[in-house]
Design a protein around this motif. Sequence first.
Motif, short mmCIF file in Angstrom:
data_model
loop_
_atom_site.label_atom_id
_atom_site.label_comp_id
_atom_site.label_asym_id
_atom_site.label_seq_id
_atom_site.Cartn_x
_atom_site.Cartn_y
_atom_site.Cartn_z
N CYS A 175 -71.53 -44.93 -98.55
CA CYS A 175 -71.67 -46.36 -98.82
C CYS A 175 -72.95 -46.96 -98.26
N GLY A 176 -73.65 -46.22 -97.43
CA GLY A 176 -74.90 -46.74 -96.86
C GLY A 176 -74.70 -47.62 -95.64
N HIS A 177 -73.45 -47.80 -95.23
CA HIS A 177 -73.18 -48.63 -94.05
C HIS A 177 -73.66 -47.91 -92.78
N GLN A 178 -74.19 -48.67 -91.81
CA GLN A 178 -74.65 -48.06 -90.57
C GLN A 178 -73.46 -47.53 -89.78
N THR A 179 -73.62 -46.30 -89.31
CA THR A 179 -72.55 -45.68 -88.53
C THR A 179 -73.16 -44.97 -87.33
N ASN A 225 -66.67 -47.52 -92.29
CA ASN A 225 -66.55 -48.51 -93.36
C ASN A 225 -65.81 -47.96 -94.58
N CYS A 226 -66.14 -46.69 -94.98
CA CYS A 226 -65.54 -46.13 -96.19
C CYS A 226 -64.72 -44.88 -95.92
N GLN A 251 -77.99 -44.76 -84.51
CA GLN A 251 -77.22 -45.09 -85.71
C GLN A 251 -77.90 -44.48 -86.93
N CYS A 309 -67.30 -42.18 -91.62
CA CYS A 309 -67.85 -43.54 -91.70
C CYS A 309 -66.73 -44.53 -91.38
N ASN A 351 -77.29 -44.15 -91.55
CA ASN A 351 -76.62 -44.73 -92.72
C ASN A 351 -75.60 -43.74 -93.29
N CYS A 352 -74.44 -44.29 -93.73
CA CYS A 352 -73.40 -43.46 -94.32
C CYS A 352 -73.90 -42.84 -95.62
#
Length: 216
Positions: A198-202, A211-212, A192, A209, A194-195
């Motif tokens: 947005c920094g969300h784990q992907t 999340n975004c 995994q 991503c 980070n995006c």
Amino acid sequence: MTGPVVFTSYYHDESNDDGFQWEFKCDRCTTSYKSPFEQNYFSRGRGALRVLRDLFGDQVRAIDKISNAAESYSNHWGGSSSSTKDKAFARAVEQVRNDFRLCGGCGRWVCHRVCWNEQVGQCTNCSPQVQHQIAQAQAEARGSQIRDAAYQQDWVSQHDVATPARVSCPTCGANTTGGKFCSTCGTALAMQSNCRGCGHQTRVGAPFCANCGQPQ
């Protein structure tokens, strides 16, 4: 015909032209016990008469008559299914019987040498030897103490257990030995990341991503 043997289910006929002998095996440990070899005098005498006949040929007709009569008698009484062999088998059974014991605990016949606890008067299944029990208990306690001692040790401080482990490189397929990068091709082994937006784990290798929706 040989009769049944009460103290074992496994026995083997090792008789030959010279005599009779049987091998008996313990049903529990298969240890072998042989009856003493018993000479077959009929066969032995027949062989001696054949030697005389070969030496003298037709010069002594009486030898032929005696030899033929002996062979006929021996074939009738000394063959593999004759009463002579049956009697020899019965004697063999009696000679070996003392090597076996009947256990009153389980009702099984076992051999005296290996499978019998003389102090108790039962087979070692019903009453195992004390020293064997002590040795077994010691081995079990030793194994338990080793496991307890091993659980008290820290075996994971040098490993990263927070990051999902990967056992093969996603690029070259080589087996991994730990670390963040493949030792064969240098590919990052992290599953995994980070995006960038947005920094969300992907997931590593995902084009966008989750999340975004930003491209990775």
